[in-house]
Design a protein around this motif. Structure first.
Motif, short mmCIF file in Angstrom:
data_model
loop_
_atom_site.label_atom_id
_atom_site.label_comp_id
_atom_site.label_asym_id
_atom_site.label_seq_id
_atom_site.Cartn_x
_atom_site.Cartn_y
_atom_site.Cartn_z
N GLY A 205 0.80 -1.22 0.00
CA GLY A 205 0.00 0.00 0.00
C GLY A 205 0.83 1.27 0.00
N PRO A 206 1.76 1.44 0.95
CA PRO A 206 2.60 2.64 0.95
C PRO A 206 3.47 2.75 -0.30
N ALA A 207 3.93 1.60 -0.83
CA ALA A 207 4.76 1.63 -2.03
C ALA A 207 3.98 2.16 -3.22
N VAL A 208 2.71 1.76 -3.33
CA VAL A 208 1.87 2.23 -4.44
C VAL A 208 1.60 3.73 -4.32
N VAL A 209 1.20 4.16 -3.13
CA VAL A 209 0.80 5.55 -2.95
C VAL A 209 2.00 6.50 -3.05
N SER A 210 3.15 6.08 -2.53
CA SER A 210 4.35 6.92 -2.62
C SER A 210 5.17 6.62 -3.88
N TRP A 211 4.79 5.57 -4.58
CA TRP A 211 5.47 5.07 -5.79
C TRP A 211 6.98 4.93 -5.53
N SER A 212 7.28 4.15 -4.50
CA SER A 212 8.66 3.87 -4.12
C SER A 212 8.82 2.36 -3.99
N TRP A 213 9.68 1.79 -4.85
CA TRP A 213 9.77 0.34 -4.95
C TRP A 213 11.16 -0.22 -4.64
N ASP A 214 12.00 0.54 -3.97
CA ASP A 214 13.35 0.08 -3.68
C ASP A 214 13.32 -1.18 -2.81
N SER A 215 13.95 -2.23 -3.31
CA SER A 215 14.06 -3.51 -2.58
C SER A 215 12.69 -4.07 -2.18
N HIS A 216 11.65 -3.69 -2.92
CA HIS A 216 10.30 -4.10 -2.54
C HIS A 216 10.13 -5.62 -2.59
N TRP A 217 10.86 -6.28 -3.45
CA TRP A 217 10.73 -7.74 -3.59
C TRP A 217 11.06 -8.47 -2.29
N VAL A 218 11.92 -7.87 -1.47
CA VAL A 218 12.28 -8.48 -0.19
C VAL A 218 11.05 -8.68 0.68
N TYR A 219 10.12 -7.73 0.61
CA TYR A 219 8.94 -7.75 1.47
C TYR A 219 7.84 -8.68 0.95
N TRP A 220 8.10 -9.32 -0.18
CA TRP A 220 7.24 -10.38 -0.68
C TRP A 220 7.90 -11.75 -0.50
N LEU A 221 9.14 -11.85 -0.98
CA LEU A 221 9.81 -13.15 -0.94
C LEU A 221 10.04 -13.61 0.50
N GLY A 222 10.55 -12.73 1.36
CA GLY A 222 10.82 -13.10 2.74
C GLY A 222 9.60 -13.63 3.48
N PRO A 223 8.50 -12.86 3.51
CA PRO A 223 7.31 -13.35 4.21
C PRO A 223 6.73 -14.64 3.63
N PHE A 224 6.75 -14.78 2.31
CA PHE A 224 6.18 -16.00 1.72
C PHE A 224 7.04 -17.21 2.04
N VAL A 225 8.36 -17.05 2.01
CA VAL A 225 9.25 -18.17 2.36
C VAL A 225 9.08 -18.53 3.84
N GLY A 226 9.08 -17.53 4.70
CA GLY A 226 8.91 -17.78 6.14
C GLY A 226 7.59 -18.45 6.45
N ALA A 227 6.52 -17.98 5.79
CA ALA A 227 5.20 -18.56 6.01
C ALA A 227 5.14 -20.01 5.54
N GLY A 228 5.73 -20.28 4.38
CA GLY A 228 5.73 -21.64 3.86
C GLY A 228 6.48 -22.60 4.76
N ILE A 229 7.63 -22.17 5.27
CA ILE A 229 8.41 -23.02 6.17
C ILE A 229 7.64 -23.29 7.46
N ALA A 230 7.04 -22.25 8.02
CA ALA A 230 6.28 -22.42 9.26
C ALA A 230 5.11 -23.39 9.07
N ALA A 231 4.42 -23.27 7.93
CA ALA A 231 3.28 -24.14 7.67
C ALA A 231 3.73 -25.60 7.56
N VAL A 232 4.81 -25.84 6.82
CA VAL A 232 5.29 -27.21 6.64
C VAL A 232 5.77 -27.79 7.97
N VAL A 233 6.53 -27.01 8.72
CA VAL A 233 7.07 -27.51 10.00
C VAL A 233 5.94 -27.82 10.98
#
Length: 252
Positions: A205-233
């Protein structure tokens, strides 16, 4: 393995009344959460001249997000399960507790809720910037990625233990509090390094409204990987169901 119970679902599922109600609940819960969380940082900046980056600002952000998430999860729990996070939805999907079709509906609703909350904040504050998540100057994208993986693992593991596990018993009553507390604690731990998102929608949301995407992929990949590991474990070692069973929204 929980991943063997993944269910795709059908496009028709998205059009069902209960699914649409669940999507609306996720939209509203996310709007509540982001408006309070992001708004607290903007208010602190206004009152202290960019004081949100100070220790006091970090504590304020931790408390605001913990309180807001407690409420957002609680008000959505009986309708959508109160995910209020695309990573939580992904973790539930990996564990076979929600179909892909409904997951996509939740993701769209969650992202829209975050964007609308940031637009409302920008309008109601007279054009103040909704600051996008960013890395500290001495933190690399790989450092931040590990932070997001570990913090989101803790969050989704808590969700599984208090809300998803069929054996949870009365502890399910405190699930929203536990989920809010772990997010607040993680903000204290990682906020000074990468902002401690743990939630792709909160970053989006803040990235869209401020149109700032620096290192934005980190905030997708990290949470999805962490969530997937937690679910499997958690699902493998502590639930270990042999067949897929869609959990009712009242339980998650």
């Amino acid at each position: 393995m929980p991943i063997s119970r993944i269910v795709i679902g059908s496009p028709a599922e998205v059009g069902q009344v209960d699914a649409l109600k669940a999507g609306l609940a996720e939209f509203i819960s996310m709007l509540i959460f982001v408006f309070a969380g992001e708004g607290s940082g903007m208010a602190f900046n206004k009152l202290t001249d960019d004081g949100s980056t100070t220790p006091a600002g970090l504590v304020a952000a931790s408390l605001a997000h913990a309180f807001a998430l407690f409420v957002a999860v609680s008000v959505g729990a009986n309708i959508s399960g109160g995910h209020v996070n695309p990573a939580v939805t992904f973790g539930a999907f990996v564990g076979g507790h929600i179909t892909l079709s409904r997951s996509v509906l939740y993701w769209v609703a969650q992202l829209l809720g975050s964007v609308v909350a940031c637009l409302l904040l920008k309008f109601s504050t007279g054009g103040m910037e909704t600051s996008a998540f960013s890395l500290s100057s001495d933190v690399s994208v790989w450092n931040a990625l590990v932070f997001e993986i570990v913090m989101t693992f803790g969050l989704v593991y808590t969700v599984y233990a208090t809300a998803v596990d069929p054996k949870k018993g009365n502890i399910g009553i405190v699930a929203p509090i536990a989920i809010g507390f772990i997010v607040g604690a993680n903000i204290l731990a990682g906020g000074a390094f990468d902002g401690a998102s743990m939630n792709p929608a909160v970053s989006f949301g803040p990235a869209v409204v401020s149109w700032s995407w620096d290192s934005h992929w980190v905030y997708w990949l990290g949470p999805f990987v962490g969530a997937g590991i937690a679910a499997v474990v958690y699902d493998t070692f502590f639930i270990n169901q042999s067949t897929h069973e869609q959990l009712p929204s009242a339980d998650f």
